[in-house]
Motif scaffolding. Structure first.
Motif, short mmCIF file in Angstrom:
data_model
loop_
_atom_site.label_atom_id
_atom_site.label_comp_id
_atom_site.label_asym_id
_atom_site.label_seq_id
_atom_site.Cartn_x
_atom_site.Cartn_y
_atom_site.Cartn_z
N PHE A 9 0.95 -4.14 -11.18
CA PHE A 9 0.35 -3.42 -9.90
C PHE A 9 -0.94 -4.14 -9.66
CE2 PHE A 9 3.83 -1.06 -11.76
CZ PHE A 9 4.58 -0.94 -10.47
N CYS A 10 -1.15 -4.23 -8.28
CA CYS A 10 -2.49 -4.57 -7.98
C CYS A 10 -3.57 -3.50 -7.93
CB CYS A 10 -2.36 -4.97 -6.26
SG CYS A 10 -3.82 -5.36 -5.47
N CYS A 42 -4.75 -2.51 -3.97
CA CYS A 42 -3.91 -1.85 -3.11
C CYS A 42 -2.58 -0.93 -3.87
CB CYS A 42 -3.47 -2.63 -1.94
SG CYS A 42 -2.41 -4.06 -2.44
N ASN A 43 -2.45 -1.11 -5.20
CA ASN A 43 -1.40 -0.56 -5.92
C ASN A 43 0.01 -1.01 -5.31
OD1 ASN A 43 -3.18 0.91 -7.54
ND2 ASN A 43 -3.22 2.68 -6.01
N ASN A 44 0.22 -2.38 -4.94
CA ASN A 44 1.35 -2.52 -4.59
C ASN A 44 1.91 -3.65 -5.70
OD1 ASN A 44 2.35 -1.69 -2.20
ND2 ASN A 44 0.30 -2.91 -1.19
N LEU A 45 3.01 -4.02 -5.90
CA LEU A 45 3.62 -4.99 -6.94
C LEU A 45 2.87 -6.31 -6.71
CD1 LEU A 45 5.58 -4.67 -9.26
CD2 LEU A 45 7.52 -5.55 -7.66
N CYS A 56 -0.68 -10.42 -5.51
CA CYS A 56 -0.27 -9.46 -4.32
C CYS A 56 0.22 -10.01 -3.00
CB CYS A 56 -1.33 -8.39 -4.21
SG CYS A 56 -1.01 -7.05 -3.10
N ILE A 67 0.28 -8.24 -0.36
CA ILE A 67 -0.13 -7.74 0.70
C ILE A 67 -1.90 -8.05 1.01
CG2 ILE A 67 -0.88 -5.18 1.54
CD1 ILE A 67 2.26 -5.77 1.52
#
Length: 124
Positions: free
Chosen positions: A6-7, A10-13, A29, A31
């Protein structure tokens, strides 16, 4: 073993991506522009399960299940003329069309005795 990353921004995959300039794999990431170097080179693992002979699943209390259909086939274990039957759900080539019977008296599992012996799965 492959795992999810996870990033940190930004906590995205994070998704695996090849960095051709540096000739390494990075997790990027989609995003934001965050990237981290992949320490584990495994991004996908496919485990193949091979079974030499199909076995009947757990058949506890199937004889008393009111939703299963009944047949007047004779139990080879106790001689009772009432058994419930079901079809195996594993979808393996060897068992996909075989009916499994469970005696309503002794809960013994068996297949149709008219099947050739070499086509029967192990019911023990």
């Amino acid at each position: 073993m492959a795992s999810l990353h996870f990033c940190s921004e930004c906590n995205n995959l994070l998704y695996p991506k090849a960095d051709t300039g540096r000739r390494i794999m990075v997790y990027a990431c989609r995003i934001c522009s965050e990237e981290e170097i992949g320490e584990n080179k495994c991004v996908y693992r496919n485990d193949l399960l091979t079974v030499t002979k199909e076995q009947v699943g757990i058949t506890t209390d199937l004889g008393s299940d009111p939703t299963l259909a009944h047949s007047n086939i004779t139990c080879p274990h106790c001689g009772q003329d009432d058994a419930v039957f079901y079809q195996d759900q594993s979808k393996r080539k060897e068992t996909r069309m075989i009916l499994f019977f469970v005696c309503t008296k002794c809960n013994h599992s068996f297949t149709d005795p008219s099947l050739p012996q070499d086509n029967r799965p192990d019911t023990s």
